[in-house]
Design a protein around this motif. Structure first.
Motif, PDB file in Angstrom:
ATOM      1  N   GLU A  37       0.830  -1.213   0.000  1.00 49.57           N
ATOM      2  CA  GLU A  37       0.000   0.000   0.000  1.00 49.57           C
ATOM      3  C   GLU A  37       0.860   1.257   0.000  1.00 49.57           C
ATOM      4  O   GLU A  37       0.547   2.246  -0.669  1.00 49.57           O
ATOM      5  N   ALA A  38       1.950   1.229   0.762  1.00 46.64           N
ATOM      6  CA  ALA A  38       2.847   2.385   0.767  1.00 46.64           C
ATOM      7  C   ALA A  38       3.454   2.604  -0.617  1.00 46.64           C
ATOM      8  O   ALA A  38       3.575   3.734  -1.093  1.00 46.64           O
ATOM      9  N   ARG A  64       0.790   4.148  -2.829  1.00 44.96           N
ATOM     10  CA  ARG A  64       0.610   5.577  -2.562  1.00 44.96           C
ATOM     11  C   ARG A  64       1.743   6.406  -3.150  1.00 44.96           C
ATOM     12  O   ARG A  64       1.524   7.477  -3.729  1.00 44.96           O
ATOM     13  N   GLN A  65       2.952   5.917  -3.034  1.00 44.95           N
ATOM     14  CA  GLN A  65       4.091   6.643  -3.596  1.00 44.95           C
ATOM     15  C   GLN A  65       3.978   6.748  -5.107  1.00 44.95           C
ATOM     16  O   GLN A  65       4.300   7.788  -5.700  1.00 44.95           O
ATOM     17  N   ARG A  88       1.182   6.772  -6.820  1.00 42.75           N
ATOM     18  CA  ARG A  88       0.145   7.765  -7.145  1.00 42.75           C
ATOM     19  C   ARG A  88       0.660   9.189  -6.969  1.00 42.75           C
ATOM     20  O   ARG A  88       0.360  10.086  -7.767  1.00 42.75           O
ATOM     21  N   ILE A  89       1.421   9.419  -5.894  1.00 36.60           N
ATOM     22  CA  ILE A  89       1.980  10.755  -5.665  1.00 36.60           C
ATOM     23  C   ILE A  89       2.898  11.161  -6.807  1.00 36.60           C
ATOM     24  O   ILE A  89       2.855  12.279  -7.316  1.00 36.60           O
TER      25      ILE A  89
END
Length: 311
Positions: free
Chosen positions: A58-59, A62-63, A65-66
């Motif tokens: 998940e991390a 998220r990275q 997507r950022i």
């Protein structure tokens, strides 16, 4: 029986204090329970490893997507058109980042981890962010007509709607006659102030108002301050079409209505039909303008009519 018990009492007592030996079945039960406990421990460890793995995935997502959002913002700021070379260079970098984020560590028990599909940053950046359209340019404000009342009036001026009605009335009166010399205009003339009057030191003076070159019909109170004299006195008079106004600065003791220290004129077209308020340059007795010497006046037009009889 009593003798047997007595003779066997020692054996009975010894038999009561001894423990029964363990059977093979009891040992098997202990082994089974130990095995189950070890399996539970392994299951807990495996579950903890899976949770850790999900958190890492998940991390990583998220990275990704950022990074995709930041890349889209940069492309939007750079403009709508992106060169093909930039696109070619960006795609492998995105693929490598996606490949890194898809690789997840194996659990402690060696079980393989299922691949998790990461968001495709490339699809997010197909349409770069567009800048909002600039607001349409507002039209520049139109300058006020020089004939409108100044905001520095010493008293309240009439609303513009009233002046418009007066002007309309004047136009209607003009249309009713073939000869404009028959039209008469009703004015209110205020003599406001004067600066740098070319008078003698300590000489007292006043300002007289006349129609054209006629004798003075109205005169203000006297003043003695040449640098700045203030009157704020008004008078009403009637003029014909094409007439002008004459303002004469006169000595207070002068009995000649035509005499003057300085004078100035206001032409018909400057005050009709919308009125007038401004400073007028003063001339001396030789007809020369005196530097810095001015007279401030205000003219309001109150209406018009057609002359009758011998007017």
């Amino acid at each position: 029986m009593g003798a047997n018990c007595a003779s066997n009492g020692q054996a009975c007592a010894q038999g009561g204090s001894q423990q029964s030996p363990r059977t093979p079945k009891g040992e098997e039960d202990d082994v089974s329970r130990l095995t189950m406990w070890e399996q539970d421990v392994e299951a807990v460890k495996e579950e903890a490893a899976k949770r850790q793995q999900r958190r890492e995935q998940e991390a990583a997502a998220r990275q990704a997507r950022i990074e995709a959002v930041e890349m889209a913002a940069e492309e939007g700021r750079g403009g709508k058109e992106v060169s093909g070379a930039t696109k070619t260079k960006t795609k492998p970098e995105k693929a490598s980042k996606e490949g890194k984020t898809k690789e997840a560590p194996a659990s402690k028990n060696g079980a393989p981890v299922a691949d998790v599909e990461m968001p495709k940053a490339e699809e997010r950046t197909k349409e770069p962010a567009q800048e909002p359209p600039a607001p349409p340019a507002l039209p520049s404000p139109t300058l006020a007509s020089p004939t409108l009342p100044s905001p520095t009036l010493l008293d309240s001026a009439k609303p513009q709607a009233v002046d418009g009605n007066v002007q309309k009335e004047i136009e209607e009166v003009r249309k009713t006659v073939a000869d404009l010399s028959l039209v008469r205009y009703l004015l209110e003339v205020k003599i406001v102030s004067a600066k740098n009057v070319p008078a003698e030191e300590k000489q007292q003076f006043a300002v007289g108002l006349a129609r054209c070159d006629n004798a003075v019909k109205f005169r203000t109170k006297t003043a003695a301050t040449r640098e700045k004299a203030v009157w704020n006195q008004a008078s009403k008079l009637q003029i014909a079409h094409g007439d002008f106004l004459t303002f004469r600065v006169q000595d207070k003791d002068s009995e000649d209505p035509m005499a003057f220290i300085a004078r100035t004129n206001l032409d018909f077209d400057r005050m009709l039909p919308a009125g007038f308020e401004d400073e007028l340059d003063l001339e001396d007795t030789s007809g020369n303008k005196v530097a810095g010497s001015v007279l401030k006046v205000r003219v309001r037009v109150h209406g018009a009519r057609v002359a009758t009889g011998q007017e």
